[in-house]
Design an enzyme around this catalytic site. Structure first.
Site, mmCIF file in Angstrom:
data_model
loop_
_atom_site.group_PDB
_atom_site.id
_atom_site.type_symbol
_atom_site.label_atom_id
_atom_site.label_comp_id
_atom_site.label_asym_id
_atom_site.label_seq_id
_atom_site.Cartn_x
_atom_site.Cartn_y
_atom_site.Cartn_z
ATOM 1 N N GLY A 1 -30.537 8.463 -28.396
ATOM 2 C CA GLY A 1 -30.784 9.878 -28.638
ATOM 3 C C GLY A 1 -31.463 10.550 -27.446
ATOM 4 N N ASP B 1 -32.669 2.725 -40.290
ATOM 5 C CA ASP B 1 -31.815 2.191 -41.345
ATOM 6 C C ASP B 1 -32.640 1.687 -42.534
ATOM 7 O OD1 ASP B 1 -29.318 2.684 -39.971
ATOM 8 O OD2 ASP B 1 -29.914 1.112 -38.588
ATOM 9 N N GLY C 1 -37.165 10.468 -35.112
ATOM 10 C CA GLY C 1 -37.515 9.327 -34.259
ATOM 11 C C GLY C 1 -36.870 9.459 -32.896
ATOM 12 N N VAL C 2 -35.680 8.821 -32.725
ATOM 13 C CA VAL C 2 -34.973 8.890 -31.449
ATOM 14 C C VAL C 2 -33.742 9.807 -31.553
ATOM 15 C CG1 VAL C 2 -33.885 7.566 -29.604
ATOM 16 C CG2 VAL C 2 -35.770 6.551 -30.876
ATOM 17 N N HIS D 1 -24.589 6.103 -38.309
ATOM 18 C CA HIS D 1 -24.398 4.658 -38.306
ATOM 19 C C HIS D 1 -23.643 4.313 -39.587
ATOM 20 C CE1 HIS D 1 -25.128 0.756 -36.816
ATOM 21 N NE2 HIS D 1 -26.386 0.560 -37.158
ATOM 22 N N GLU E 1 -31.855 -9.648 -6.312
ATOM 23 C CA GLU E 1 -30.519 -10.237 -6.458
ATOM 24 C C GLU E 1 -30.036 -10.251 -7.907
ATOM 25 O OE1 GLU E 1 -28.197 -10.855 -4.498
ATOM 26 O OE2 GLU E 1 -29.217 -10.958 -2.567
ATOM 27 N N GLU F 1 -30.209 -4.681 -7.436
ATOM 28 C CA GLU F 1 -28.899 -4.463 -6.805
ATOM 29 C C GLU F 1 -27.859 -4.080 -7.864
ATOM 30 O OE1 GLU F 1 -27.717 -7.426 -3.978
ATOM 31 O OE2 GLU F 1 -25.589 -6.922 -4.152
HETATM 32 N N1 LIG Z 1 -31.951 5.174 -31.581
HETATM 33 C C1 LIG Z 1 -30.781 5.669 -31.233
HETATM 34 O O1 LIG Z 1 -30.652 6.300 -30.198
HETATM 35 C C2 LIG Z 1 -29.579 5.488 -32.097
HETATM 36 C C3 LIG Z 1 -29.706 5.424 -33.464
HETATM 37 N N2 LIG Z 1 -28.596 5.476 -34.263
HETATM 38 C C4 LIG Z 1 -28.754 5.504 -35.704
HETATM 39 O O2 LIG Z 1 -29.412 6.716 -36.044
HETATM 40 C C5 LIG Z 1 -30.285 6.498 -37.172
HETATM 41 C C6 LIG Z 1 -31.709 6.861 -36.791
HETATM 42 O O3 LIG Z 1 -32.164 5.932 -35.829
HETATM 43 P P1 LIG Z 1 -33.457 6.184 -34.908
HETATM 44 O O4 LIG Z 1 -33.450 7.568 -34.417
HETATM 45 O O5 LIG Z 1 -33.467 5.065 -33.923
HETATM 46 O O6 LIG Z 1 -34.611 5.976 -35.976
HETATM 47 P P2 LIG Z 1 -36.181 5.659 -35.768
HETATM 48 O O7 LIG Z 1 -36.428 4.223 -35.957
HETATM 49 O O8 LIG Z 1 -36.597 6.271 -34.485
HETATM 50 O O9 LIG Z 1 -36.837 6.380 -37.036
HETATM 51 C C7 LIG Z 1 -36.489 7.676 -37.441
HETATM 52 C C8 LIG Z 1 -37.468 8.281 -38.413
HETATM 53 O O10 LIG Z 1 -37.663 7.500 -39.575
HETATM 54 C C9 LIG Z 1 -38.929 7.875 -40.089
HETATM 55 N N3 LIG Z 1 -39.377 6.885 -41.065
HETATM 56 C C10 LIG Z 1 -39.549 5.547 -40.868
HETATM 57 N N4 LIG Z 1 -39.951 4.956 -41.996
HETATM 58 C C11 LIG Z 1 -40.048 5.936 -42.931
HETATM 59 C C12 LIG Z 1 -40.401 5.964 -44.310
HETATM 60 N N5 LIG Z 1 -40.721 4.845 -44.968
HETATM 61 N N6 LIG Z 1 -40.381 7.160 -44.957
HETATM 62 C C13 LIG Z 1 -40.033 8.293 -44.307
HETATM 63 N N7 LIG Z 1 -39.681 8.322 -43.018
HETATM 64 C C14 LIG Z 1 -39.686 7.169 -42.341
HETATM 65 C C15 LIG Z 1 -39.803 7.968 -38.868
HETATM 66 O O11 LIG Z 1 -40.901 8.822 -39.109
HETATM 67 C C16 LIG Z 1 -38.842 8.576 -37.844
HETATM 68 O O12 LIG Z 1 -38.955 9.974 -37.823
HETATM 69 C C17 LIG Z 1 -30.095 5.031 -37.553
HETATM 70 O O13 LIG Z 1 -29.071 4.972 -38.512
HETATM 71 C C18 LIG Z 1 -29.635 4.393 -36.258
HETATM 72 O O14 LIG Z 1 -28.905 3.208 -36.435
HETATM 73 C C19 LIG Z 1 -27.331 5.621 -33.747
HETATM 74 C C20 LIG Z 1 -27.142 5.689 -32.384
HETATM 75 C C21 LIG Z 1 -28.244 5.510 -31.472
HETATM 76 MG MG LIG Z 2 -27.219 0.680 -33.101
#
Ligand SMILES: NC(=O)C1=CN([C@@H]2O[C@H](COP(=O)(O)OP(=O)(O)OC[C@H]3O[C@@H](n4cnc5c(N)ncnc54)[C@H](O)[C@@H]3O)[C@@H](O)[C@H]2O)C=CC1
Ligand SMILES: [Mg+2]
Ligand SMILES: CC(=O)[C@](C)(O)C(=O)O
Ligand SMILES: [Mg+2]
Length: 347
Positions: free
Chosen positions: A152, A99, A39-40, A123, A243, A247
């Site tokens: 990410g 999550d 994802g991210v 996390h 404002e 800025e």
């Molecule tokens: N988004 C971010 O930049 C940050 C995320 N985290 C943590 O990193 C972890 C990943 O977060 P993100 O990258 O935001 O996740 P995301 O919401 O972008 O999802 C990641 C992946 O989950 C897969 N997915 C979703 N539902 C699914 C299912 N039912 N079965 C199989 N795959 C499924 C999606 O295909 C995707 O590849 C989490 O624990 C988050 O809290 C930590 C720091 C920052």
């Molecule tokens: Mg978070």
């Protein structure tokens, strides 16, 4: 590990000087790191690991994100697999699913957690709220965390710019005696600037508070309240947006990012300094009770439950996108789009 003084409090940190990339590669030379989810965080961490020379594969379900992984150079059957196949091949399972998806995929992941493997999270959510997630790892695997303190997307762009995003790290379970070297090597490998020590619980409590608070929720609430006040008193959108937002992000935020709040203040007029010093107190006092309420909701598990319930629904993505659309189409952010276009560097 270095002890450093942060404003009078000593903390454990690990820097790249202490734990260089070569050392990280040595520690992980016999490991297969499977990044589960694209994802991210998945792209950021896996691409940085790959570019840093680690043995990394990706596990992703079929669909749009799978195609994105292919476009990023992951090769089906060689470095890109189903979630199950990647978990099977891994010695380190890096769980970067949302999550809520971690709960859905846990039965699959768990099967492949054979003795000596490492289970990695970014996390503290899954482990801390285990009564709600049902995620309880077997005792004979390492359970570790590297939590980049930012998106990410930034993890990747900062890496490409030769910079680094700071991360926290934690060890929940050290079954092999190698959990520390594994977690730090992975933290360096994913492109962290420096790593600071935490626990799974402290990470998730602070992270959920931060993103609901100043980083994302509170900032929008505060900006909108000021924007509306100006608009209701007859100011134009241009004036109100400049404002309130432009800025801040373009001129003043970079100043306090670089040298602290007093430096930003010192580079504004004495009129502004007097007013800011007088008004920071009332704003602090007005919002402190909201932050206390927020922290309580995090500590009670209410925020976690809400995230699990809403993000487990099949149409959660459409619903989120709809709310983001409303934000984008609000007058303030429509004004923002025009203001951004007018930046000379965007012409
Ligand atoms: N988004 C971010 O930049 C940050 C995320 N985290 C943590 O990193 C972890 C990943 O977060 P993100 O990258 O935001 O996740 P995301 O919401 O972008 O999802 C990641 C992946 O989950 C897969 N997915 C979703 N539902 C699914 C299912 N039912 N079965 C199989 N795959 C499924 C999606 O295909 C995707 O590849 C989490 O624990 C988050 O809290 C930590 C720091 C920052
Ligand atoms: Mg978070
Ligand atoms: C980017 C980050 O660290 C957040 C805001 O906590 C998240 O995406 O969960
Ligand atoms: Mg965060």
């Amino acid at each position: 590990m270095a002890q450093m003084n942060f404003g009078g409090v000593m903390e454990n940190v690990v820097t790249r000087e202490e734990f260089p990339l070569e050392k990280a590669r040595e520690v992980l030379k016999n490991e297969t790191i499977a990044v589960i989810g694209y994802g991210v965080q998945g792209p950021g961490q896996s691409l940085n690991l790959r570019d840093n020379g680690f043995n990394v594969i990706v596990g992703q379900r079929q669909g749009k994100t799978y195609e994105k992984a292919v476009a990023d150079g992951w090769v089906p059957g060689e470095t890109l697999f189903s979630i199950e196949e990647a978990c099977k091949r891994a010695t380190i399972i890096q769980v970067l699913l949302s999550d809520a998806a971690q709960i859905a995929c846990w039965p699959t992941i768990k099967q492949y957690l054979t003795p000596g493997k490492a289970l990695y999270f970014s996390h503290g959510f899954a482990i801390t709220y285990k009564e709600r997630t049902g995620i309880v790892p077997p005792a004979d695997v390492d359970v570790i965390m590297v939590a980049p303190k930012g998106s990410g997307t930034s993890l990747r762009t900062m890496f490409l710019e030769g910079r680094g995003l700071n991360s926290s790290y934690a060890i929940f379970q050290d079954a092999t005696g190698r959990a520390f070297e594994r977690v730090i090597a992975l933290g360096i490998g994913v492109g962290s600037g420096y790593l600071f020590e935490t626990t799974f619980k402290r990470e998730v409590y602070s992270d959920l508070t931060g993103e609901r608070g100043t980083l994302m929720g509170a900032i929008q609430g505060l900006l909108l309240a000021q924007y509306e006040t100006l608009r209701e008193h007859g100011h134009t959108p241009s004036e109100a947006f400049n404002e309130t937002v432009e800025e801040l992000t373009q001129s003043l935020m970079p100043l306090f990012a670089q040298k602290g709040m007093d430096w930003m203040y010192a580079n504004c007029s004495t009129t502004a300094q007097r007013g800011a010093l007088d008004w920071m107190g009332p704003f602090h006092d007005a919002t402190k009770p909201v932050f206390e309420k927020l922290y309580k909701s995090v500590a009670d598990g209410e925020e976690a439950q809400r995230s699990i319930d809403s993000n487990s629904q099949p149409d959660y993505r459409e619903k989120l996108n709809e709310e983001l659309r409303q934000l984008r189409e609000s007058e303030m952010w429509q004004t923002g789009a025009v203001v951004r276009k007018l930046r000379p560097e965007n012409n």
